[in-house]
Design a protein around this motif. Structure first.
Motif, PDB file in Angstrom:
ATOM      1  N   LEU A   1      -1.749  12.923  -5.493  1.00 13.23           N
ATOM      2  CA  LEU A   1      -0.852  11.726  -4.842  1.00 13.23           C
ATOM      3  C   LEU A   1      -1.482  10.776  -4.004  1.00 13.23           C
ATOM      4  O   LEU A   1      -1.021   9.861  -4.396  1.00 13.23           O
ATOM      5  CB  LEU A   1      -0.006  12.577  -3.335  1.00 13.23           C
ATOM      6  N   TYR A   2      -2.521  10.890  -3.310  1.00 15.34           N
ATOM      7  CA  TYR A   2      -3.297  10.001  -2.522  1.00 15.34           C
ATOM      8  C   TYR A   2      -3.532   9.034  -3.264  1.00 15.34           C
ATOM      9  O   TYR A   2      -3.071   7.766  -2.821  1.00 15.34           O
ATOM     10  CB  TYR A   2      -3.697  10.325  -1.685  1.00 15.34           C
ATOM     11  N   THR A   3      -4.645   9.580  -4.451  1.00 17.02           N
ATOM     12  CA  THR A   3      -4.997   8.352  -5.168  1.00 17.02           C
ATOM     13  C   THR A   3      -3.922   7.793  -6.041  1.00 17.02           C
ATOM     14  O   THR A   3      -4.050   6.362  -5.051  1.00 17.02           O
ATOM     15  CB  THR A   3      -6.027   9.221  -6.502  1.00 17.02           C
ATOM     16  N   VAL A   4      -3.419   8.255  -6.111  1.00 16.78           N
ATOM     17  CA  VAL A   4      -2.110   7.016  -7.235  1.00 16.78           C
ATOM     18  C   VAL A   4      -1.599   5.988  -6.338  1.00 16.78           C
ATOM     19  O   VAL A   4      -1.897   5.032  -6.346  1.00 16.78           O
ATOM     20  CB  VAL A   4      -1.349   7.559  -7.722  1.00 16.78           C
ATOM     21  N   ALA A   5      -1.391   7.116  -4.671  1.00 18.21           N
ATOM     22  CA  ALA A   5      -0.308   5.831  -3.851  1.00 18.21           C
ATOM     23  C   ALA A   5      -1.373   4.699  -3.688  1.00 18.21           C
ATOM     24  O   ALA A   5      -0.298   3.618  -3.447  1.00 18.21           O
ATOM     25  CB  ALA A   5      -0.023   6.776  -3.270  1.00 18.21           C
ATOM     26  N   THR A   6      -2.020   5.096  -3.093  1.00 17.57           N
ATOM     27  CA  THR A   6      -2.983   4.261  -2.569  1.00 17.57           C
ATOM     28  C   THR A   6      -3.474   2.956  -3.655  1.00 17.57           C
ATOM     29  O   THR A   6      -3.349   1.732  -3.089  1.00 17.57           O
ATOM     30  CB  THR A   6      -3.952   4.395  -1.884  1.00 17.57           C
ATOM     31  N   LEU A   7      -3.973   3.334  -5.093  1.00 15.60           N
ATOM     32  CA  LEU A   7      -4.019   2.469  -6.313  1.00 15.60           C
ATOM     33  C   LEU A   7      -3.068   1.877  -5.765  1.00 15.60           C
ATOM     34  O   LEU A   7      -2.898   0.484  -6.037  1.00 15.60           O
ATOM     35  CB  LEU A   7      -4.487   3.348  -7.335  1.00 15.60           C
ATOM     36  N   MET A   8      -1.436   2.133  -6.097  1.00 15.29           N
ATOM     37  CA  MET A   8      -0.808   0.802  -6.639  1.00 15.29           C
ATOM     38  C   MET A   8      -0.169   0.058  -5.606  1.00 15.29           C
ATOM     39  O   MET A   8       1.018  -0.317  -6.307  1.00 15.29           O
ATOM     40  CB  MET A   8       0.282   1.799  -7.171  1.00 15.29           C
ATOM     41  N   ILE A   9      -0.432   0.465  -4.184  1.00 12.13           N
ATOM     42  CA  ILE A   9      -0.114  -0.235  -3.015  1.00 12.13           C
ATOM     43  C   ILE A   9      -0.594  -1.004  -2.775  1.00 12.13           C
ATOM     44  O   ILE A   9      -0.098  -1.814  -2.060  1.00 12.13           O
ATOM     45  CB  ILE A   9       0.819   0.489  -2.075  1.00 12.13           C
ATOM     46  N   PHE A  10      -1.949  -0.717  -2.791  1.00 13.56           N
ATOM     47  CA  PHE A  10      -3.074  -1.453  -2.362  1.00 13.56           C
ATOM     48  C   PHE A  10      -4.256  -1.870  -2.847  1.00 13.56           C
ATOM     49  O   PHE A  10      -4.282  -3.361  -3.259  1.00 13.56           O
ATOM     50  CB  PHE A  10      -3.866  -0.244  -0.918  1.00 13.56           C
ATOM     51  N   TRP A  11      -5.071  -1.074  -3.987  1.00 16.40           N
ATOM     52  CA  TRP A  11      -5.739  -1.501  -4.742  1.00 16.40           C
ATOM     53  C   TRP A  11      -5.598  -2.040  -6.033  1.00 16.40           C
ATOM     54  O   TRP A  11      -5.682  -3.290  -6.107  1.00 16.40           O
ATOM     55  CB  TRP A  11      -6.645  -0.256  -4.885  1.00 16.40           C
ATOM     56  N   ALA A  12      -3.886  -2.025  -6.662  1.00 12.85           N
ATOM     57  CA  ALA A  12      -3.770  -2.463  -7.978  1.00 12.85           C
ATOM     58  C   ALA A  12      -2.060  -2.883  -7.454  1.00 12.85           C
ATOM     59  O   ALA A  12      -1.607  -2.512  -8.092  1.00 12.85           O
ATOM     60  CB  ALA A  12      -4.569  -2.215  -8.890  1.00 12.85           C
ATOM     61  N   PRO A  13      -1.835  -3.812  -6.360  1.00 11.66           N
ATOM     62  CA  PRO A  13      -0.293  -3.393  -6.308  1.00 11.66           C
ATOM     63  C   PRO A  13       0.817  -3.565  -6.747  1.00 11.66           C
ATOM     64  O   PRO A  13       0.245  -4.477  -7.901  1.00 11.66           O
ATOM     65  CB  PRO A  13      -0.709  -4.432  -4.446  1.00 11.66           C
ATOM     66  N   ALA A  14       1.745  -2.647  -7.570  1.00  9.25           N
ATOM     67  CA  ALA A  14       2.615  -2.786  -8.005  1.00  9.25           C
ATOM     68  C   ALA A  14       3.339  -3.968  -7.420  1.00  9.25           C
ATOM     69  O   ALA A  14       3.516  -4.242  -6.052  1.00  9.25           O
ATOM     70  CB  ALA A  14       3.184  -1.649  -8.551  1.00  9.25           C
ATOM     71  N   THR A  15       4.395  -4.389  -8.446  1.00 10.23           N
ATOM     72  CA  THR A  15       5.185  -5.361  -8.161  1.00 10.23           C
ATOM     73  C   THR A  15       6.384  -5.685  -6.945  1.00 10.23           C
ATOM     74  O   THR A  15       6.706  -3.942  -7.078  1.00 10.23           O
ATOM     75  CB  THR A  15       5.967  -5.863  -9.517  1.00 10.23           C
ATOM     76  N   GLY A  16       6.860  -5.356  -5.564  1.00  8.68           N
ATOM     77  CA  GLY A  16       8.035  -5.589  -5.622  1.00  8.68           C
ATOM     78  C   GLY A  16       8.360  -3.486  -5.339  1.00  8.68           C
ATOM     79  O   GLY A  16       7.671  -3.196  -4.158  1.00  8.68           O
ATOM     80  N   VAL A  17       9.532  -3.959  -5.802  1.00  6.97           N
ATOM     81  CA  VAL A  17      10.133  -2.938  -5.082  1.00  6.97           C
ATOM     82  C   VAL A  17       9.340  -1.354  -6.034  1.00  6.97           C
ATOM     83  O   VAL A  17       9.427  -0.133  -5.164  1.00  6.97           O
ATOM     84  CB  VAL A  17      11.472  -2.818  -5.463  1.00  6.97           C
ATOM     85  N   ILE A  18       8.477  -1.829  -6.759  1.00 10.22           N
ATOM     86  CA  ILE A  18       7.973  -0.271  -7.328  1.00 10.22           C
ATOM     87  C   ILE A  18       7.008  -0.597  -5.796  1.00 10.22           C
ATOM     88  O   ILE A  18       7.048   1.719  -5.849  1.00 10.22           O
ATOM     89  CB  ILE A  18       6.428  -0.315  -8.254  1.00 10.22           C
ATOM     90  N   GLN A  19       6.560  -0.980  -5.541  1.00  9.98           N
ATOM     91  CA  GLN A  19       5.260  -0.415  -4.433  1.00  9.98           C
ATOM     92  C   GLN A  19       6.655   1.035  -2.909  1.00  9.98           C
ATOM     93  O   GLN A  19       6.000   1.160  -2.739  1.00  9.98           O
ATOM     94  CB  GLN A  19       5.181  -1.734  -3.020  1.00  9.98           C
ATOM     95  N   PRO A  20       7.706   0.949  -2.674  1.00  6.22           N
ATOM     96  CA  PRO A  20       8.472   1.328  -1.945  1.00  6.22           C
ATOM     97  C   PRO A  20       8.989   2.817  -2.682  1.00  6.22           C
ATOM     98  O   PRO A  20       8.378   3.438  -2.008  1.00  6.22           O
ATOM     99  CB  PRO A  20       9.478   0.394  -1.481  1.00  6.22           C
ATOM    100  N   ILE A  21       8.835   2.570  -4.058  1.00  5.15           N
ATOM    101  CA  ILE A  21       9.434   3.655  -5.057  1.00  5.15           C
ATOM    102  C   ILE A  21       8.321   4.753  -5.119  1.00  5.15           C
ATOM    103  O   ILE A  21       7.740   6.111  -5.312  1.00  5.15           O
ATOM    104  CB  ILE A  21       9.567   3.144  -6.695  1.00  5.15           C
ATOM    105  N   VAL A  22       7.036   3.986  -5.077  1.00  8.89           N
ATOM    106  CA  VAL A  22       5.474   4.916  -5.032  1.00  8.89           C
ATOM    107  C   VAL A  22       5.416   5.797  -3.524  1.00  8.89           C
ATOM    108  O   VAL A  22       5.246   6.983  -2.989  1.00  8.89           O
ATOM    109  CB  VAL A  22       4.088   4.229  -5.967  1.00  8.89           C
ATOM    110  N   ASN A  23       6.319   4.590  -2.640  1.00  9.27           N
ATOM    111  CA  ASN A  23       5.453   4.749  -0.985  1.00  9.27           C
ATOM    112  C   ASN A  23       6.312   6.311  -1.022  1.00  9.27           C
ATOM    113  O   ASN A  23       6.372   7.437  -0.790  1.00  9.27           O
ATOM    114  CB  ASN A  23       6.010   3.881  -0.367  1.00  9.27           C
TER     115      ASN A  23
END
Lengths: 80, 273, 501
Positions: free
Chosen positions: C190-212
């Motif tokens: 969980l932690y790895t996927v979330a930090t990757l998709m929000i911080f290290w390779a940020p996803a577009t727009g609302v995908i961030q709160p979805i992953v968050n």
């Protein structure tokens, strides 16, 4: 429908088939393998000779009395 | 269940299902969402943040503004029933409150990084705040919200402003605030009765002169304690002599960001209700 | 082995000896996790009080950027979620896995390293946030430079839990072990996927709160809830001396939790700018959660039934049962809250905050307290110093969380109703909620007093000022042995409980 929608639909349906199938297979295996025989035995695994079924194991530090109402003997026994 | 491998595979599969459904699918669906142009010569919407507004977004981020303010206008079909003045039951509180002209959709956020949707409305929703208040209002409100709304519980962000001596003329950017807001930046100052007596002894005549100039003949007796209190109330609204409150670059950036927040304004075809 | 030759006393002694050896092998690292967790509980409680006061007295500490509400709120969450809850949960994983596998912990030094890494990460998080590096991503507020330390810390713990499991002597894999193994597998992913998709390779727009929110909800549902429920599944039967009521129910509960909980995360974004099918899927997942929650509730209740009087005698049981009941309550509440009509009102309000704290405090923290009260004396060999302080801790926590939840639920509900009615000026809403927020500060103060009492008890125990454990069959003192015992003198084997770790 756009191709993206079709792709999503296929993936959803495919996932349901895959995961549902895996679940059915797993349950089948479990029953055949005898995972559910004498299942309740697992609940006894946390007890041992020194902390057996029927003896409470925690009290307030100033507790001075004897063990309150020890349980009557159970029908559960641990197979050795 | 005595086999670790079975447990592992089961735990993996159940988790993978949600990972696929809640993470990968939305990713595939939304990652490459394009901007929108009604006509080819229009500017694409939305526009990424430019310059000071981007810095301001960083100020917003690191001070945790999102934890009281959401940035998502909900649809007209959302919100429980409330009775409007004509007695009809309605929904859609967000839009009727004036928080946006339409609901927000995913396209509004494609340039946001981080995307601060927010989950609390301790304070109002800010998705469309750029439409509602001017820069001057934002500066005063950010400096000390209670200078505008006495009931506000928002923190004072006076540390984004600096208090400096006036050299020459007062700057145009100085916040037009009375001394009760500037003597102790971030707080509301009121002298104790003894302090007020001392001030009156020294400056009483000047204060009264100014009162006569700005307000006119007093309707109260300012030699009595009650009258002196009213005079104090007036005096507190006058600017502090020799000092001014100026926004730092961070404050200017933050206000630029707030003014850029017009997420629920531009009409989009998918935002029908 | 001629088992049948041994007398009952000798069997007891042998079992006790085995248990003491296991407890002693994991004592050092487990106590390190427990002690540092408690430190963060205190830090988090103080940060919580500061934040709570600011919401009804906005001039409190308003002068400096370090203590502005947004930063204090982020730091509070990191301290209690990543600091207190996670460290205590990891202590639970280590001790319970050793106990249930009936095997000693090996190479404990690496776990000291894990504890240090996680604490460094939490320190970087809290101080970094207060100094201005907060990320405004809920539950992932910590600055990115703390991420590697979190990953390394939990990675080591996961490895040790799995390694201990693989070396197990006890053939049967108990319920708690399923939950622990699952949790230590899910959380790093969980932690790895979330930090990757929000911080290290940020996803577009609302995908961030979805992953968050997939991460946040699963932090609760796939990390701390399994461990909390797993603890209760061990502690309650162990204290009572009664096996779990229905093992079939426990397996049902486990797999349905694994399947449904992970889908529920999007209920935090109902009404938001996300695809409609996401919100619907999560509402379905949230409602299906009734199944595992009811399974667990029946199991715990039927195990306890007829024995509720034991709550008078056992502090650990009191805390654990309170937590188990709170788990049922908060889960039912959560399932109902995910329905659109309910979410319309409760979303964005203090009602959600009350719900969240019923979960992480009423359920999780109370069960963790129960674990401490049971586990610590068995690790240190010393009794708790004062029953009065234990009772103070319990009542402060119980009354505190009840007041907290009640105040914010009532205030938050009406806040939500008024938010949806555009005829109500925003000013009225803010003024209406004030007294409830003040009540929350009162509740938080009561809870903090309980935490201080708890820390006092813990420090006294660790420092060696309590009585040696001698009551009851659990052995840390010399047992009476038959004169003709084939076993050598016990002083060389058990020894006296030592005071150093």
């Amino acid at each position: 429908m756009e191709s993206a929608d079709i792709a999503v639909l296929l993936t959803v349906v495919g996932s349901i088939i895959c995961f549902g199938g895996a679940t059915v297979l797993a349950l089948g295996w479990a029953f055949r393998n005898g995972q559910f025989d004498n299942f309740q035995r697992g609940a006894l695994s946390i007890f041992d000779a020194d902390e057996p079924v029927g003896e409470p194991t925690d009290f307030f530090p100033d507790y001075r009395g004897h063990t309150p109402d020890p349980d009557p003997p159970h029908h559960w026994t641990r197979e050795t | 269940m005595d086999r670790g491998m079975i447990l592992f595979v089961g735990v993996l599969l159940t988790f993978t299902s949600s990972w696929l459904g809640l993470v990968l699918f939305p990713f595939w669906q939304l990652q490459n969402q394009p901007t929108f142009q009604a006509e080819p010569e229009d500017e694409p919407y939305p526009r990424p943040l430019q310059g000071a507004a981007w810095t301001g977004m960083k100020v917003y981020q690191k001070n945790g503004c999102m934890y009281c303010h959401s940035q998502q206008v909900r649809s007209e079909r959302f919100g429980n029933w409330w009775e409007d003045p004509t007695g009809i039951m309605r929904t859609g509180g967000d839009i009727r409150r004036g928080w946006g002209y339409r609901r927000n959709v995913s396209r509004d956020y494609i340039h946001d990084n981080p995307t601060m949707l927010g989950t609390m409305r301790t304070g109002p929703d800010l998705a469309n705040i750029g439409n509602r208040y001017s820069a001057a209002w934002q500066h005063i409100h950010t400096y000390n919200p209670r200078a505008i709304n006495s009931w506000s519980i928002m923190p004072s962000f006076a540390f984004l402003y600096r208090k400096e001596r006036i050299v020459g003329a007062r700057s145009e950017k100085a916040l037009p605030l009375g001394r009760e807001w500037t003597v102790r930046p971030g707080y509301r100052w009121r002298p104790s009765p003894q302090e007020w007596q001392t001030i009156l002894q020294r400056y009483g005549d000047q204060i009264k002169e100014r009162f006569l100039l700005e307000v006119g003949p007093p309707t109260f007796d300012w030699n009595q304690p009650d009258g002196q209190n009213l005079l104090l109330d007036y005096w507190l609204t006058t600017p502090e002599e020799g000092w001014q409150i100026l926004p730092t670059d961070e404050a200017e950036a933050l206000v630029a960001y707030l003014l850029s927040l017009r997420k629920a304004e531009y009409p989009l075809p998918e935002a029908k209700e | 082995m001629a088992v049948s030759v041994l007398t009952r006393d000798q069997l007891r002694w042998q079992a006790a000896q085995e248990r003491v050896t296991i407890d002693r092998s994991c004592r050092g690292p487990v106590l390190a996790f427990c002690a540092t967790a408690l430190f963060w509980l205190l830090v988090g409680s103080l940060l919580a009080l500061v934040a709570s006061i600011k919401l009804h007295s906005p001039y409190f500490l308003t002068g400096s950027p370090t203590w502005t509400f947004g930063r204090v709120r982020m730091a509070h969450l990191q301290a209690v979620a990543l600091g207190w809850s996670s460290l205590a949960a990891m202590a639970a994983c280590l001790w319970l896995m050793c106990r249930l596998a009936r095997v000693e912990l090996v190479y404990p030094r690496m776990l000291y390293l894990a504890c240090a890494l996680w604490n460094i990460a939490t320190t970087l998080a809290v101080i970094g946030i207060l100094l201005g590096d907060g990320t405004s991503v809920e539950w992932l507020d910590a600055p990115t430079y703390s991420h590697p330390f979190f990953v390394a810390g939990v990675g080591l713990v996961t490895a040790w839990v799995v390694a201990t499991f693989r070396r197990r002597r006890e053939q049967h894999v108990y319920v708690t072990q399923w939950y622990i193994l699952a949790a230590v597998f899910w959380f790093p992913w969980l932690y790895t996927v979330a930090t990757l998709m929000i911080f290290w390779a940020p996803a577009t727009g609302v995908i961030q709160p979805i992953v968050n929110w997939w991460f946040n909800h699963n932090f609760l549902g796939l990390w701390v809830t399994p461990i909390g429920v797993g603890i209760a599944y061990y502690i309650i039967p162990k204290i009572l001396g009664r096996p779990i009521h229905s093992y079939y129910l426990s397996i049902t509960g486990f797999w349905t939790l694994a399947l449904f909980y992970s889908w529920a995360g999007m209920h935090h974004l109902i009404g938001g700018p996300i695809p409609a099918w996401l919100a619907t899927a999560s509402t379905v997942g949230s409602m299906m959660m009734f199944i595992p929650v009811i399974a667990v509730a029946i199991n715990h209740h039927m195990t306890m039934i007829g024995h509720f009087h034991r709550l008078k005698y056992s502090p650990a049981l009191r805390f654990t049962v309170f937590g188990a009941i709170a788990y049922t309550a908060v889960s039912f509440q959560g399932s109902i809250e995910s329905l659109k009509d309910f979410s319309e009102v409760a979303h964005f309000t203090h009602y959600t905050v009350g719900h969240a704290h019923l979960g992480v405090y009423g359920f999780l923290a109370m069960i963790l307290f129960g674990l401490y009260y049971y586990m610590i004396p068995r690790l240190t060999g010393r009794e708790w110093y004062s029953s009065q302080l234990i009772r103070l801790h319990f009542w402060c926590s119980a009354i505190g969380i009840t007041l907290y939840f009640t105040a914010l639920s009532i205030g938050g509900w009406w806040q939500g109703r008024m938010l949806n009615n555009p005829n109500v000026p925003f000013a009225n809403i803010v003024m209406y909620v004030q007294p409830y927020l003040a009540l929350r500060t009162v509740a938080g103060t009561i809870m903090t007093i309980g935490h201080i009492a708890f820390t006092t008890l813990f420090v006294i125990n660790i420092a060696g000022w309590g009585r040696h454990r001698s009551s009851g069959p659990t052995l840390f003192s010399q047992p009476p042995l038959p004169v003709s015992s084939p076993w050598p003198s016990t002083t060389n084997i058990i020894g006296t409980p030592s005071t150093h770790l």
